[in-house]
Design a protein around this motif. Structure first.
Motif: not given
Length: 346
Positions: A156-183
């Motif tokens: 929901r964060m990335l696709i529906h609320r954030g409307e992430l598009r192909p080719g964009e640059k995205v920074l995921v903080l805390g990538a080792s956590g549950g939400v982080g590694h999913a993101a």
């Protein structure tokens, strides 16, 4: 039955795994024989005691689980005994907002099983029919019991609320956590260029395996300065920040003009200061998000069931070792999800 429980808020010493009355089901509820469950950071906050949280004690925590239906209420139509199911923890009582077509996350009475009401870290759980999804036969219990909350939240964060598009640059903080590694996995799937932070080289290597193109050890260097360097001064289009006070200002500094932060939590505190100078001058957006609608959860779970996304399991423990499970989350030990299994299933 036996269940994880606590009678007072506090440290890990308040947790115990012991006898608890068997749950009774209502007409719209299903009784589930729990085969696997998992922890989320909200289990830590619930145990410690969130401001304004008023729980019936003793409280059973837990917002993720999967198991087998053993009994259904009189008005249940979607499930029957023997079905394999997993939990969607968000609840909004009454009306269209509790339907599978609405958005219960926006309802005034939105609550989370395990956080605001009795959870599922137990041998059996009574769950509203609307909060269950079917699990295919070939999906392991550990996957089904650990995927729903973090994958639906990140989706929901990335696709529906954030409307992430192909080719964009995205920074995921805390990538080792549950939400982080999913993101990280979702951003890679969406065709973004993925930057990820973690605190050790081992965790950074796991982030690469999940789809990160660039990694930053935030213990060794400022992630915002490193992002500035890696993007030749441009910045990223989106920052996924579920950490809060410690990272918020550097998250703003990491964005390109017109960029956006999406956030689903604030594990280091909720009041970082608005940073309005960065926001108005660079025309930034700060977007809040929590959980997902049932339809959005269905979208992402189809991609879990077919193996596109994989919840990484850092450790699987018996429920009697719940204190150790909380320690793994609280002390940020390892990468991915912590799974707990009723001792009777081992």
């Amino acid at each position: 039955m036996k269940a994880v429980q606590f009678s007072d808020h506090g440290g890990r010493d308040v947790l115990e795994y012991g006898e608890f009355p068997d749950p009774d089901i209502g007409p719209d509820e299903v009784l589930v024989d729990v085969k696997a469950a998992s922890l989320n950071h909200l289990d830590i906050w619930t145990r410690r005691g969130l401001p304004g949280l008023d729980l019936e004690m003793p409280h059973i925590p837990g917002s993720d689980m999967a198991g087998v239906v053993t009994e259904v209420g009189d008005r249940v139509t979607r499930f029957e005994a023997g079905d394999r199911v997993a939990l969607l923890a968000g609840v909004a009582d009454g009306g269209d907002e509790f339907s599978r077509k609405g958005d219960p996350t926006l309802a005034p009475d939105y609550r989370v099983i395990g956080e605001h009401m009795r959870g599922v870290h137990a041998e059996f759980a009574a769950v509203p029919e609307a909060n269950l999804v079917p699990v295919p036969e070939d999906v392991p219990w550990e996957v089904a019991g650990s995927a729903p909350l973090v994958l639906q939240t990140a989706w929901r964060m990335l696709i529906h609320r954030g409307e992430l598009r192909p080719g964009e640059k995205v920074l995921v903080l805390g990538a080792s956590g549950g939400v982080g590694h999913a993101a990280v996995q979702i951003a890679d799937y969406a065709g973004a260029e993925v930057y990820a932070t973690a605190s050790t080289e081992e965790k950074l290597e796991y982030a690469r395996e999940c789809g990160a193109d660039h990694v930053i050890n935030y213990e060794a260097e400022s992630f915002s300065k490193k992002v500035y360097e890696m993007t030749d001064g441009r910045g990223v289009d989106m920052v996924v920040d579920h950490i809060g006070e410690e990272t918020y200002k550097d998250s703003l500094r990491s964005l390109t003009k017109g960029g956006r932060i999406v956030t689903c939590g604030a594990t280091t505190g909720p009041d970082p200061g608005a940073g309005l100078n960065y926001i108005f001058w660079n025309q930034l957006s700060v977007i809040g998000s929590t959980m997902a609608t049932p339809g959005q959860a269905d979208e992402v779970l189809e991609l879990v069931w077919d193996g596109t996304f994989e919840p990484r399991i850092r450790e699987t423990l018996p429920m009697s070792e719940i204190s150790r499970a909380h320690e793994l989350i609280e002390e940020r030990q390892g990468f991915g999800k912590v799974v707990v299994i009723p001792d009777s299933e081992l």
